[in-house]
Design a protein around this motif. Structure first.
Motif, short mmCIF file in Angstrom:
data_model
loop_
_atom_site.label_atom_id
_atom_site.label_comp_id
_atom_site.label_asym_id
_atom_site.label_seq_id
_atom_site.Cartn_x
_atom_site.Cartn_y
_atom_site.Cartn_z
N PHE A 145 3.72 4.39 17.32
CA PHE A 145 3.03 4.50 16.24
C PHE A 145 3.05 5.92 15.45
CE2 PHE A 145 -0.81 4.48 13.83
CZ PHE A 145 -0.82 3.32 13.15
N ALA A 146 2.74 6.96 16.13
CA ALA A 146 2.60 8.24 15.41
C ALA A 146 3.80 8.48 14.84
CB ALA A 146 2.12 9.08 16.50
N ASP A 147 5.15 8.01 15.35
CA ASP A 147 6.38 8.57 14.68
C ASP A 147 7.01 7.61 13.74
OD1 ASP A 147 6.54 10.75 16.36
OD2 ASP A 147 7.56 9.56 18.07
N LYS A 148 5.93 6.67 13.23
CA LYS A 148 6.48 5.57 12.19
C LYS A 148 6.01 6.25 10.80
CE LYS A 148 6.34 1.66 15.18
NZ LYS A 148 7.53 0.99 15.10
N ARG A 149 6.65 5.69 9.84
CA ARG A 149 6.14 6.07 8.53
C ARG A 149 4.75 5.66 8.14
NH1 ARG A 149 10.49 4.69 3.74
NH2 ARG A 149 9.09 5.83 2.64
N PRO A 150 3.96 6.37 7.48
CA PRO A 150 2.63 5.90 7.44
C PRO A 150 2.32 5.10 6.34
CG PRO A 150 2.74 8.16 6.78
CD PRO A 150 4.05 7.73 7.34
N MET A 151 3.16 4.00 6.10
CA MET A 151 2.94 3.13 4.88
C MET A 151 3.02 1.69 5.44
SD MET A 151 5.71 4.66 2.46
CE MET A 151 5.55 3.39 1.10
N VAL A 152 2.80 0.66 4.35
CA VAL A 152 2.60 -0.84 4.55
C VAL A 152 4.04 -1.19 4.10
CG1 VAL A 152 1.50 -2.88 3.90
CG2 VAL A 152 0.27 -0.94 4.23
N VAL A 153 4.75 -2.10 5.08
CA VAL A 153 5.91 -2.80 4.43
C VAL A 153 6.07 -4.36 4.65
CG1 VAL A 153 6.97 -2.75 6.76
CG2 VAL A 153 8.60 -2.69 4.65
N LEU A 158 9.28 -15.30 -2.21
CA LEU A 158 7.88 -15.51 -2.78
C LEU A 158 7.77 -17.04 -2.94
CD1 LEU A 158 8.08 -12.59 -5.35
CD2 LEU A 158 6.78 -12.82 -3.22
N ASN A 159 7.52 -17.67 -1.99
CA ASN A 159 7.39 -19.03 -1.96
C ASN A 159 6.14 -19.67 -2.03
OD1 ASN A 159 6.96 -18.43 0.67
ND2 ASN A 159 8.39 -19.81 1.77
N ASN A 160 5.09 -18.91 -2.05
CA ASN A 160 3.72 -19.51 -2.17
C ASN A 160 2.76 -18.48 -2.83
OD1 ASN A 160 2.54 -17.50 -0.35
ND2 ASN A 160 3.10 -18.86 1.35
N PRO A 161 1.81 -18.84 -3.31
CA PRO A 161 0.84 -17.99 -4.04
C PRO A 161 0.34 -16.72 -3.25
CG PRO A 161 0.24 -20.41 -4.73
CD PRO A 161 1.39 -20.25 -3.34
N ARG A 165 0.49 -13.19 -4.64
CA ARG A 165 -0.70 -12.52 -4.83
C ARG A 165 -0.66 -11.23 -4.06
NH1 ARG A 165 -3.86 -16.42 -3.83
NH2 ARG A 165 -4.30 -15.79 -1.68
N PHE A 166 0.03 -10.96 -2.82
CA PHE A 166 0.18 -10.04 -2.16
C PHE A 166 0.89 -8.84 -2.77
CE2 PHE A 166 2.59 -7.09 0.87
CZ PHE A 166 1.60 -6.08 1.41
N VAL A 167 2.32 -9.36 -3.36
CA VAL A 167 3.09 -8.42 -3.79
C VAL A 167 2.64 -7.64 -5.24
CG1 VAL A 167 5.63 -8.23 -4.86
CG2 VAL A 167 5.26 -9.38 -2.81
N LYS A 169 -0.40 -7.19 -5.55
CA LYS A 169 -1.55 -6.21 -5.28
C LYS A 169 -0.85 -4.89 -5.07
CE LYS A 169 -5.60 -4.68 -4.12
NZ LYS A 169 -6.64 -4.34 -4.92
N ALA A 170 0.03 -5.23 -4.24
CA ALA A 170 0.97 -3.75 -3.42
C ALA A 170 1.73 -3.24 -4.38
CB ALA A 170 1.75 -4.36 -2.34
N ALA A 171 2.21 -3.67 -5.70
CA ALA A 171 3.19 -3.02 -6.57
C ALA A 171 2.80 -1.90 -7.04
CB ALA A 171 3.21 -4.17 -7.77
N ASN A 172 1.34 -1.49 -7.19
CA ASN A 172 1.20 -0.17 -7.89
C ASN A 172 0.49 0.89 -6.97
OD1 ASN A 172 2.01 -0.84 -10.43
ND2 ASN A 172 0.35 -2.04 -10.88
N LEU A 173 0.85 0.33 -5.41
CA LEU A 173 0.12 1.22 -4.34
C LEU A 173 0.96 2.16 -3.81
CD1 LEU A 173 -2.14 -1.51 -2.50
CD2 LEU A 173 -2.76 0.15 -4.36
N PRO A 174 1.21 3.32 -3.68
CA PRO A 174 1.96 4.37 -3.33
C PRO A 174 2.17 4.06 -1.68
CG PRO A 174 0.01 5.46 -3.73
CD PRO A 174 -0.11 3.97 -4.53
N ILE A 175 1.04 3.43 -1.03
CA ILE A 175 1.42 3.37 0.36
C ILE A 175 2.08 2.06 0.68
CG2 ILE A 175 -0.89 4.52 0.70
CD1 ILE A 175 -1.96 1.71 1.43
N CYS A 176 2.63 1.38 -0.14
CA CYS A 176 3.14 0.17 0.09
C CYS A 176 4.71 0.07 -0.22
CB CYS A 176 2.44 -0.81 -0.70
SG CYS A 176 0.81 -1.41 -0.04
N ASP A 177 5.56 -0.53 0.54
CA ASP A 177 6.78 -0.86 0.20
C ASP A 177 6.89 -2.34 0.39
OD1 ASP A 177 9.40 -1.28 -0.30
OD2 ASP A 177 10.25 -0.05 1.61
N ALA A 178 6.84 -3.17 -0.69
CA ALA A 178 6.79 -4.58 -0.55
C ALA A 178 7.34 -5.14 -1.66
CB ALA A 178 5.26 -5.11 -0.60
N GLY A 179 8.04 -6.56 -1.22
CA GLY A 179 8.77 -7.19 -2.25
C GLY A 179 9.64 -8.09 -1.43
#
Length: 323
Positions: A145-153, A158-161, A165-167, A169-179
């Motif tokens: 865990f410690a050696d992983k990137r400190p981000m959300v992936v 995108l087949n449901n609301p 909704r998550f993408v 929310k995450a689009a403008n968050l620098p801690i997220c790599d989501a799509g």
């Protein structure tokens, strides 16, 4: 290397099942009694899991559309092979109701399914470990865990609301790599494809249900990354209803308003993250006990055939099932 190993495993899966289909099926039926006796000696955990997957308690009659065990359709090959692996131990004339694919409602009559809605009234959805090559792929994770990137992936269709909704929310968050890596993803939500190994380089992986269950939940919980997700609403052989928030995963609000705060908390409390990932890993281990997995699968079908009035119960085996 991981892709090569996965391809080799898939070829082996098909070769093994093809060989089973070409073998005299009477050989398997002749082993039923001994296999049931072995299952009976497996213990309390096997009985509890069997009766969780097959919650039926009252006798029933198969539908007019039920299919004989010896004539299961091969069109959905992985579903067919996973059901036939254990159905072949029973008389080929026994009738069985089943539904292959994603099941979003509770069947009106008892039916073998891959998944069912979570709830107290879902007994007609009798769970088997179907499409397991895809859903129960849990490769080892060597990265701490410690050696992983400190981000959300997150990656997915995108087949449901919920996912959209998550993408959003995450689009403008620098801690997220989501799509989504799919070509039909809207502009701004499209991201490069990441395989499982690449996603597990992140400390936080989000699990989101799609058409039914979230396929990635199993390999996230078997990794050293922290699983973040809203409360599940569907379950498979993995028994998602028994996966506990703050024990096996980090719960998220359906609007994901707490995402940033949850990540900030675990960045400051890595020991807490370690406690949860260790519990998640432990939860996953039981699915790698092949002896138990086979015993439970066989007993799920045995109970189905007995309660459908097509099979006379062995007193000792039935006493074990009843507890």
């Amino acid at each position: 290397m991981a892709t090569f190993s996965r391809t080799a495993a898939k070829l082996f899966y098909y070769a093994r099942n093809f060989a089973r289909d070409r073998s005299p099926q009477s050989l398997f039926r002749g082993r039923l009694a001994s296999r049931l006796e072995q299952a009976r000696l497996s213990g309390k955990t096997v009985r509890e899991r069997l009766n969780y997957y097959n919650k039926l308690e009252e006798p029933f009659v198969p539908s007019l559309d039920a299919i004989a065990v010896g004539k299961l359709p091969t069109s959905s090959s992985m579903y067919y092979y996973d059901l036939k692996e254990f159905a072949r131990y029973f008389d080929p004339g026994l009738l069985i109701d089943f539904e292959f694919g994603d099941v979003v409602g509770v069947p009106e009559l008892p039916r073998i399914v891959k998944d069912r809605p979570i709830g107290d009234d879902n007994a007609n959805g009798v769970l088997m470990k179907l499409n397991k090559f895809r859903h129960f792929y849990m490769p080892p994770d060597e990265l701490s865990f410690a050696d992983k990137r400190p981000m959300v992936v997150w990656r997915g269709h995108l087949n449901n609301p919920l996912r959209t909704r998550f993408v959003e929310k995450a689009a403008n968050l620098p801690i997220c790599d989501a799509g989504s890596h799919r070509a039909d993803a809207p502009d701004g939500y499209r991201k490069p494809y990441l395989n499982i190994e690449q996603q597990r380089r992140y400390r936080y992986i989000v699990s989101l249900e799609g058409n039914d269950v979230a396929t990635n939940l199993k390999w996230i919980m078997s990794s050293n990354s922290l699983c973040l997700m809203p409360e599940p609403t569907y379950e498979t052989w993995f028994a998602e209803a028994q996966v506990e928030p703050n024990v096996h995963y980090v719960p998220l609000q359906p609007d994901f308003s707490d995402l940033v705060d949850k990540v900030a908390y675990f960045e400051k409390h890595p020991a807490e993250a370690g406690r949860i990932t260790a519990a998640a890993n432990d939860y996953c281990r039981k699915f790698s006990n092949e002896q138990d997995e086979q015993a439970i699968s066989l007993l799920v079908l045995y109970k189905y055939f007995v309660l459908s009035g097509q099979l006379k119960p062995d007193p000792e085996v039935w006493r074990f099932i009843a507890g």
